[in-house]
Structures are given as structure tokens and as C-alpha cells.
Design an enzyme around this catalytic site. Sequence first.
Site, PDB file in Angstrom:
ATOM      1  N   HIS A 156       0.835  -1.207   0.000  1.00 37.89           N
ATOM      2  CA  HIS A 156       0.000   0.000   0.000  1.00 37.89           C
ATOM      3  C   HIS A 156       0.867   1.252   0.000  1.00 37.89           C
ATOM      4  O   HIS A 156       1.893   1.316   0.675  1.00 37.89           O
ATOM      5  CB  HIS A 156      -0.923   0.000   1.222  1.00 37.89           C
ATOM      6  CG  HIS A 156      -1.946  -1.084   1.181  1.00 37.89           C
ATOM      7  ND1 HIS A 156      -3.039  -1.034   0.351  1.00 37.89           N
ATOM      8  CD2 HIS A 156      -2.026  -2.270   1.830  1.00 37.89           C
ATOM      9  CE1 HIS A 156      -3.761  -2.136   0.509  1.00 37.89           C
ATOM     10  NE2 HIS A 156      -3.168  -2.913   1.398  1.00 37.89           N
ATOM     11  N   CYS A 158       6.289 -28.547 -13.833  1.00 32.58           N
ATOM     12  CA  CYS A 158       4.996 -27.851 -13.869  1.00 32.58           C
ATOM     13  C   CYS A 158       4.870 -27.137 -15.196  1.00 32.58           C
ATOM     14  O   CYS A 158       5.595 -26.184 -15.471  1.00 32.58           O
ATOM     15  CB  CYS A 158       4.899 -26.850 -12.724  1.00 32.58           C
ATOM     16  SG  CYS A 158       3.479 -25.743 -12.841  1.00 32.58           S
ATOM     17  N   SER A 176      -3.885  -5.317   7.755  1.00 32.90           N
ATOM     18  CA  SER A 176      -3.522  -4.383   6.687  1.00 32.90           C
ATOM     19  C   SER A 176      -3.330  -2.990   7.263  1.00 32.90           C
ATOM     20  O   SER A 176      -4.137  -2.557   8.074  1.00 32.90           O
ATOM     21  CB  SER A 176      -4.638  -4.357   5.635  1.00 32.90           C
ATOM     22  OG  SER A 176      -4.295  -3.463   4.615  1.00 32.90           O
ATOM     23  N   ILE A 211      -1.442  -6.818  13.822  1.00 31.67           N
ATOM     24  CA  ILE A 211      -0.816  -6.472  12.536  1.00 31.67           C
ATOM     25  C   ILE A 211      -1.731  -6.960  11.414  1.00 31.67           C
ATOM     26  O   ILE A 211      -1.604  -8.076  10.912  1.00 31.67           O
ATOM     27  CB  ILE A 211       0.601  -7.075  12.421  1.00 31.67           C
ATOM     28  CG1 ILE A 211       1.435  -6.747  13.654  1.00 31.67           C
ATOM     29  CG2 ILE A 211       1.279  -6.562  11.142  1.00 31.67           C
ATOM     30  CD1 ILE A 211       1.629  -5.260  13.935  1.00 31.67           C
TER      31      ILE A 211
END
Lengths: 479, 416
Positions: free
Chosen positions: A50, A397, A335, A333
Amino acid sequence: MHYNMMIIGAGVTGCALARVLSRYEGSLAVLDRGYDVAEGASKANSGIVHAGFDAKPGTLKAKLNVRGANMFPGLCEELGVPYSQPGALVIGFDEEDRRTLLNLVEQGVQNGVEVRLLERDQVLELEPNTNPAVECALYAPTSGLTSPYELTFALADHAAVNGAEFLLGEEVASVARTGGLWQVTTDKNIYTCEILVNCAGISSAKIHNMMSDDKKTVIPRRGQYYLMDRMANLPFHMTMFQCPTKMGKGVLVSPTVHGNLLLGPSAEDIPDEKDVSTTAEGLAFVMDKCRLTWPQATIRGAITNFSGIRAHEQDGDFIIGKVAENAYETVGIESPGLSSAPAIAEMLGAQIAAEQNLQAKGEIVPAPKRSKPFSHMTDAERAKAVAENPLYGNLVCRCEVVTEAEIREAIRRPVGATTVDGVKRRTRSGMGRCQGGFCSPRVMEILAEELGIPMTEVTKCGGESYLLSGRVGEKEEQK
Amino acid sequence: MNVDVLVIGAGPAGLAAAIAAKEDGIHNLLVLERESAPGGILKQCIHNGFGLHRFGEELTGPEYAQKDIDRAEELGITIQCDTTVLSVSEDKVVTCVSREHGFQEIHAKAIVLAMGCRERPRGALGTPGTRCAGIYSAGTAQKLVNLMGYMPGKRCVILGSGDIGLIMARRMTLQGAKVLACVELMPYSSGLNRNIVQCLEDYDIPLYLSHTVVDIHGKEKLTGVTVAQVDANRKPVPGTEMEFDCDTLLLSVGLIPENELSVGAGVNLSAVTSGAEVDDTLQTNVPGIFACGNVLHVHDLVDHVSNESFKAGLSAAQFAKGEFAVGETVAVLDGQGVRGVVPQRICAGAGRAVELMFRPAGVYRNAVCVVKCGDNIVARKKAPIFTPGEMVVVKLPEDVVAGLSGDLTVSVEGGQ
């Protein structure tokens, strides 16, 4: 067993702190009930770094988010963790949203974050698939993306090469002060240490309350997500937020750092902090809400759904610092916890080092060099890689283009994979559109070989999560 | 490296294509296979029932594959195994990697795409619940049991009644596991009727039609699933939930042609089949790139795969030799009751006989499949039952193809 320092919790916060504390003299252990690091909220969140406009100015959340976000590009570069900075929009649809967004812009400016308000046409020009009913949007060009579990693995590896031990698959039963030491009793062992740090995420209030009379409450807040297949042309290249509500940042539609599309999260307060199941209602809510941003959203292209639990402390801000004699904590803790983790570790690490007179080590081992993923290599790099190590020639994979060389390397890392999920999160083998249908039997064989265990002991995610019940034709054991 | 024809995949489709190309005189031919041995998915299909149409006998999967492997060997066809193709370009340059040969770049005059398909995972259904151990796609479980010799569990529920799921219901039962139920979202099975009889009914395994798994339980290991009935809109009906205690959930909920390489080469895919759009030579929109088998559309019988792939291999050979020409084409469109007719285009001028293949969109009894060109009916096929589990093949003879004046529409009419 005795350590100078112990950290409870091997999530992104605990591992970031372990990396900081491993630079000081003294033995250090990180304890977690998960069978791998990053088994809690750190493995199941939006993966957004963020920008820092969302937290109230003056709070720890604001300060640490902004500092953490600034640390991210350099840290990810140093550790070899994917990071990108596509920017973010918070979209609004009416005058009330506009007021909310203007407040957020104001907050962003106070927090020292680059933000500005865009009008409808500018929004649709930047992100043409946005709901055309959009009125305006906050634009934050510094919003970033990372892989939260890969970051945690890399932090753990760096701590481990500097001496940190990881005690996984042990759940703390009690914490008590005895003979001038902290005694940590788990379901398997009893440990003592001089300095104890609680980074227990969703269980951080529980651990806090074992050390302090000032009781705290952390509410498990579950977020459910849909993950969509990678595609050549993602409908959005920025992280698309909706106007925040009191339950969180709303449902987002965002690319992931790996080029998938993520829809979610829901926000439900639930009683069981370990209940990471998804529900029909929760998934329907996510799909419904994300159509506000992206009207064309459908389940077509979905490759999995999952949920993560945020540690919501009722007073709303991070609680970081000293909790008792020689004891420290990070509580609540949620966001922007991922974005803040490097800054939390920096701040709390400095406090612990100063208060406890920790001696810096003369030499710090640099972070283990991460090989470039085969999937990201150019043809020339691929040719060179397979010439040097033929195991790059064994593709395991096919969806995510992961080779045997990379899978073996993931198991041999300092804090290596011991489970199929551990391999998946470290290499992306099984993360793709077939969700391990083709690669998982081969991954199981490689794990059995590397760990020196029979195939029937290989697990999906540790504990009782055995993938096979026995050999074909084996006689049923008498109960 | 330069080759005339490159075949990607050595399953039944790739083998047949390679055999046809070689028999047409292509000597510089290479087949690339990602697994350690040719045969594709047939290697793990150890039950019988293959080859009735093509060989007139009931073979197991490995026996069927072996016939083509032997023929390929006889013809001296090079099959390079343990090699994964990484990219295919529009100008037919292929990159691949293997332990033995390292990184290779191969230039081909013609390419046959024969990569097969993959299984739809749980996530594509949006099934909620926990993400515990014990949930496998049916094909993965089949590999574990038949090729690797391990049992995924002892008490099993199967979601979806595709053929692999039905076959695995019987296989798990024969190996001592208890199969509690086979649960199908639709009001009909998408598997072959013979498999419902021989794999479920013969072992008293209940088939719940119009039901689905609505919740998955178990923190680390699967402990059970909740099954509920669904309404006409496939939404779960509250109050109809049943709990099953099981340690294994096998998914047989559809197959998806594996076309990531094709897309990279600029091949156009059909939204209905998820495979390439092809003409009756099996050529895609990219000249010289052909597709066949389950990468083109998901077949019901391997015999059909082989038949289609011989054509693709022959076309690729002719393209490589410069003997290939496509004239004007007419489109073949899905009409009522029809999903995904292949081929999507026909070269009318070539006057070759053409086989149209498709899956009915639902179950139709006493219906007739009609192929129309404008208002003219150019072909009809009656059957007592059309179901999505069994492909319909309609033959258009040479003279009919030669006389086509416009686009065709295929539909299922009458019946219920």
C-alpha cells in the site's frame, strides 16, 4: 532448550524481525505452529504494498506503512523477491464517495504519499474496463505488488544463514517468567530465553495476555478471495480499490505480481481463528462486490479460491513495543501489515538492540542469491541454465513452467520446503491453471527423495495432511 | 535443427499423425513428447474398451497405444521423449527443453499440435470449503494408482460423472476403497453409458444426478463433503444436504484442451470447444499448423482421435511437400442442440468426404441430427438417443461436399 532470543510467529513480521535480530550476537529461534513459515495471514492476503494514504495520519499504521513501502523496492531487489509498482485507483461513484476520496487525498498528502484525484474520463482512459458509472478516483502511483509468502521465505532464509533457527509445527501452550528467563512451553518442547518477542499475528493477543495484565483482543477477520488464471491481457493493470468502509478497504480487483487477477477480500468476523475455509456466501459476496468495479467479472477463468485471516485489534492501530521485562510484541498487525513489515522490524529491532545492549555481529552473511525463475529466462538464459544444470531440462509444472532444478533448490533452501504446498509457494509449481493436476505426483516423488522419506509420508501442508493412504494392494492394517 | 513435419505430443493423436505423415513420404519427421514414454494418457488407462471401432477388438489403453508405438518404430519415426515444448511461433519455430538435448530451437515446415487436454480443477467450479489434502482430479488419481502404485485414500466421493471419474470409481473399489457416491451437477451424466453400467451400477455405487458438492471439510486431511441437490439453475436447494465421511474427493468435472502453445503461435481458438478452429484438413488459421485429438476438441473415444489425427498428419505432410492448397471454404455453424462442431470450415471445392463431429447440448431421445445448407438438408442422422457423453459423427460424402453452395448449420431436431 535455551536461546538468547525467541520470536513467536514465522509470518512476514516475525521473519522480518528475525532477519534484523540475526545481525546481532546471540542465539535466535523463530517458533511457529505452522509446518512452514508464512502459514498464517502472510500466505493469504492481497499482496499489495500500500502506498500509505489509507491510514490515519499520526498512527503507527501510517508511519510504518509509508516507511515500509519506501523500503520495499530495495528490500525485494536485495532478497530476489518479485515486486512491481503499477499504482492504484480508489474509485468513487457519487458525491459521498467523492468526499471520502478527497479526505483520503488529504490524508495521503499529510502522510507524505503522492496522491491525486482523477475525474471520470481520466479514470476510464487509464483503466478502460472500469465500471463506466465511475465518477472519480484517487490515484496513487506508488502503490505496489509483491508476493507475500515469497518475501517471507526470503526473509526467513536470510535470517537462517545468519544463524536463526526455525522451530516449525510447534504451538505455544504457555509463556511464563521463571528464574529471570522467559519459559515458552509448546505442545512438543519447553524452551527458555532471555528476550521474547510476540509476532504471533492472529494469536498475538493470546500470547500478549500470557505476558500482561492489560488484556488485548484480536478479532479474527476472514477475507475470501478468487484467484483467476494468468492471461495475456489483464482487464486492469493497476490495483482497483473501492471506497473504504469500517470493515476494511472494500473488495479489490488487482493484478498479482505474477500476472494473475485477484478478486476479494470479503470481511467477516469469525469465532475460529484457524478457520480458513471459504463459503458459498463469502465467495458470492466477493463476485457480487467486485462487479461494482468490473461489471464483466465472472467465475470463468477462476483457478482457485482461498481465505486468509486478518488480526484485527479492536482499538485499530498496530501495537508495537515492549510488553513486559525483556519481552516485546507486535499485536494487531492487519492491513497494511505486509507493507509495514520491513519498517516494523526496523523500528522494533532497533528498540530491542538498544534496550538489550545487543552487540552487532562483525560479519553479516548476505542474502542467499535467488536463481532467476526458468519461466522468466530468455531463450539464451534457458540454454545456458540447462547446459550448466541438466535438471533445468526436466520441466515439472507445465502451467507455470517450473523445472526439477528449481524444485530441488526450493527444498534445499536454508528454510526449505518440506511439503507440496511449500514447494508450490516457493516455485509456483502447482499454482497454475491445472492446480497441480499434472505436477503434484512428480513433486511428491522429488520431496520423498530429497527428504529421505517414503511417498506415503509426504504431506500437502504438514501435520495429518498425508496425500496417499498406502501402496496399491497393501493389506488393510488391523485397527 | 530443421524438420519437415514436427508433431508435438506422442499420445494417440501425435502417434497417428506421425504415422500418417511418414507413410506419405515425410522422412525428416520429429515427434516431441514431454513424458518418458510415448502413449499419452492411454498409458494409465489400464481398463479395456479401446479400439472397438478401429481394430474390432477390445484393448486396454496401453495395448491400443502399443499398436501405434510399434508401427511408428517399424517406420523409423523418431520420438524424442522427456522433452517439453516451451513455445511455438507463427512462423513455425519451436523451442523445447530436455535433460538430454538441452535447449533446442527447431524450424519446421509443418507442425501438428497434439498436446491433449487437462482436467478442470476444483477452483474452476468455485466449490467452497477447506483446502485440505485428499482432493484430486480423477486423472491424477488414476496416475497415482495405475502408474505409481499408490492409493490416494480409502473412502471416496466422486464429483462429476465424466468417463475418468466413472472408471476411477470402479478402480478404487477394486483396490479395496469404498466409493460412497458419484455426484453429478447435471440431470444427466457426461460419461459413456457403458461406463455408468460397468463402473457404477455393477458395484452398487449410487449416482446422484442434479447434485453437487457444496462444502468440503477437514483442516489438514479431508474428513468429509456436503452434497446437495441443485435446482434447474444449478443452484443448491437448501434442506437437501447430505454428509459423506470420506478421505478422498475425486473430481471428474470436465476436460480442457491444452492450448497455451497454440495461442502463442497465433492460433484462433473456438470459445465452445476451447480448441483451435480448423478446416476439414485440420489446418488452423495459421498456415502449416494443424491440430488433432483432444487438443482440438475433447473426444469420447480414442478411435475417433486416431482417425482424425491420421488426416491431420497427412495434411501436414502435404503442406511440407508443397502439395497443399486450401480453396474457398464454407463455415459449419452450431445450430439448436449442438455444441462445438468440428471442423468449423470445409473446403467445398476439394470435394473430399468430411466427417462432422460434435457433442449434443443436452439429452435428446428419438431425435434427428440435421445438416442444412440454406434450406436444403444435405445430411441427416437418426438415433434413439443423443447425449453430451457421446460424440455424434455425421458423414458428408464427396458429392455432397462438392455441391456445397454456402455455410452449413448442424442441429438436433425433434425428440425431447
